[in-house]
Design a protein around this motif. Structure first.
Motif, mmCIF file in Angstrom:
data_model
loop_
_atom_site.group_PDB
_atom_site.id
_atom_site.type_symbol
_atom_site.label_atom_id
_atom_site.label_comp_id
_atom_site.label_asym_id
_atom_site.label_seq_id
_atom_site.Cartn_x
_atom_site.Cartn_y
_atom_site.Cartn_z
ATOM 1 N N SER A 6 -12.643 -6.716 16.114
ATOM 2 C CA SER A 6 -12.844 -7.005 14.707
ATOM 3 C C SER A 6 -12.832 -5.738 13.859
ATOM 4 N N THR A 7 -12.765 -4.557 14.492
ATOM 5 C CA THR A 7 -12.745 -3.303 13.750
ATOM 6 C C THR A 7 -11.344 -2.693 13.758
ATOM 7 N N ASP A 8 -10.333 -3.514 13.640
ATOM 8 C CA ASP A 8 -8.948 -3.060 13.620
ATOM 9 C C ASP A 8 -8.709 -2.242 12.350
ATOM 10 N N PRO A 9 -8.290 -0.973 12.475
ATOM 11 C CA PRO A 9 -8.129 -0.136 11.282
ATOM 12 C C PRO A 9 -6.978 -0.590 10.379
ATOM 13 N N THR A 10 -6.024 -1.366 10.908
ATOM 14 C CA THR A 10 -4.921 -1.840 10.084
ATOM 15 C C THR A 10 -5.265 -3.124 9.345
ATOM 16 N N ASP A 11 -6.399 -3.717 9.678
ATOM 17 C CA ASP A 11 -6.819 -4.957 9.039
ATOM 18 C C ASP A 11 -7.418 -4.633 7.678
ATOM 19 N N THR A 12 -6.804 -5.157 6.628
ATOM 20 C CA THR A 12 -7.291 -4.877 5.278
ATOM 21 C C THR A 12 -8.348 -5.860 4.831
ATOM 22 N N ASP A 13 -8.442 -7.007 5.485
ATOM 23 C CA ASP A 13 -9.414 -8.026 5.109
ATOM 24 C C ASP A 13 -10.375 -8.261 6.271
ATOM 25 N N PRO A 14 -11.515 -7.571 6.306
ATOM 26 C CA PRO A 14 -12.443 -7.761 7.432
ATOM 27 C C PRO A 14 -13.036 -9.166 7.414
ATOM 28 N N GLU A 15 -13.227 -9.684 8.612
ATOM 29 C CA GLU A 15 -13.788 -11.022 8.734
ATOM 30 C C GLU A 15 -15.272 -11.004 8.408
ATOM 31 N N SER A 16 -15.716 -12.051 7.753
ATOM 32 C CA SER A 16 -17.145 -12.172 7.496
ATOM 33 C C SER A 16 -17.821 -12.720 8.752
ATOM 34 N N ALA A 18 -19.484 -15.433 9.013
ATOM 35 C CA ALA A 18 -19.188 -16.866 9.125
ATOM 36 C C ALA A 18 -17.814 -17.101 9.740
ATOM 37 N N ASP A 19 -16.826 -16.267 9.368
ATOM 38 C CA ASP A 19 -15.482 -16.412 9.945
ATOM 39 C C ASP A 19 -15.483 -16.108 11.436
ATOM 40 N N ARG A 20 -16.189 -15.058 11.829
ATOM 41 C CA ARG A 20 -16.256 -14.707 13.249
ATOM 42 C C ARG A 20 -16.977 -15.784 14.039
ATOM 43 N N LEU A 21 -18.053 -16.331 13.476
ATOM 44 C CA LEU A 21 -18.795 -17.398 14.141
ATOM 45 C C LEU A 21 -17.930 -18.642 14.284
ATOM 46 N N ARG A 22 -17.204 -18.997 13.230
ATOM 47 C CA ARG A 22 -16.325 -20.162 13.260
ATOM 48 C C ARG A 22 -15.231 -19.987 14.323
ATOM 49 N N THR A 23 -14.667 -18.790 14.407
ATOM 50 C CA THR A 23 -13.636 -18.509 15.404
ATOM 51 C C THR A 23 -14.207 -18.610 16.816
ATOM 52 N N HIS A 24 -15.375 -18.035 17.017
ATOM 53 C CA HIS A 24 -16.008 -18.069 18.346
ATOM 54 C C HIS A 24 -16.300 -19.500 18.779
ATOM 55 N N VAL A 25 -16.856 -20.295 17.879
ATOM 56 C CA VAL A 25 -17.182 -21.681 18.217
ATOM 57 C C VAL A 25 -15.923 -22.488 18.477
ATOM 58 N N SER A 26 -14.884 -22.285 17.693
ATOM 59 C CA SER A 26 -13.657 -23.060 17.910
ATOM 60 C C SER A 26 -12.985 -22.693 19.234
ATOM 61 N N GLU A 27 -13.105 -21.424 19.672
ATOM 62 C CA GLU A 27 -12.507 -21.008 20.938
ATOM 63 C C GLU A 27 -13.322 -21.480 22.142
ATOM 64 N N ASN A 28 -14.621 -21.656 21.982
ATOM 65 C CA ASN A 28 -15.500 -21.962 23.113
ATOM 66 C C ASN A 28 -16.218 -23.297 22.965
ATOM 67 N N ARG A 29 -15.652 -24.208 22.209
ATOM 68 C CA ARG A 29 -16.329 -25.468 21.899
ATOM 69 C C ARG A 29 -16.709 -26.265 23.149
ATOM 70 N N GLY A 30 -15.770 -26.440 24.083
ATOM 71 C CA GLY A 30 -16.036 -27.246 25.272
ATOM 72 C C GLY A 30 -17.113 -26.644 26.155
ATOM 73 N N GLY A 31 -17.059 -25.337 26.360
ATOM 74 C CA GLY A 31 -18.057 -24.676 27.190
ATOM 75 C C GLY A 31 -19.439 -24.698 26.574
ATOM 76 N N MET A 32 -19.495 -24.516 25.269
ATOM 77 C CA MET A 32 -20.787 -24.530 24.594
ATOM 78 C C MET A 32 -21.409 -25.917 24.637
#
Length: 87
Positions: A6-16, A18-32
Motif C-alpha cells: 500500500s506504500t507504492d511510491p508511484t501511487d498518487t491516490d493512497p487508499e484510505s 476503509a478502502d483497504r478494509l473493504r479490499t481485505h474483506v472481499s478477498e477473504n470473505r469465505g475464510g472469514m
C-alpha cells in the motif's frame, strides 16, 4: 499469497483505511465466514457443556475447553483441506 504494497511510491491516490478494509474483506470473505462460524459453534458448544454437563466444575475447566478450541480449529481445517485434496 498475494502481496499488495500500500506504500507504492508511484501511487498518487493512497487508499484510505476503509478502502483497504473493504479490499481485505472481499478477498477473504469465505475464510472469514468459516472462521466466524467455527468460533460461534465452538463457544456455544463449550458454554452449553459447561453450564449443563459440567455444572459443578471449577472455572478453569471452562478455560481449558475454550483453549482446546485452538488445536480443534487447526485440526478441523487441516483435515478438511486434506479431504478436499483427496477427491
Amino acid at each position: 499469497m498475494t502481496h499488495s504494497d500500500s506504500t507504492d511510491p508511484t501511487d498518487t491516490d493512497p487508499e484510505s483505511l476503509a478502502d483497504r478494509l473493504r479490499t481485505h474483506v472481499s478477498e477473504n470473505r469465505g475464510g472469514m465466514l468459516s472462521d466466524l462460524v467455527f468460533a460461534i459453534v465452538w463457544v456455544t458448544g463449550v458454554s452449553l457443556l459447561y453450564d449443563f454437563a459440567f455444572a459443578n466444575s471449577p472455572q478453569w475447566v471452562l478455560y481449558m475447553f475454550m483453549l482446546a478450541g485452538i488445536p480443534a480449529y487447526f485440526g478441523f481445517f487441516i483435515s478438511l483441506e486434506i479431504a478436499k485434496k483427496g477427491q
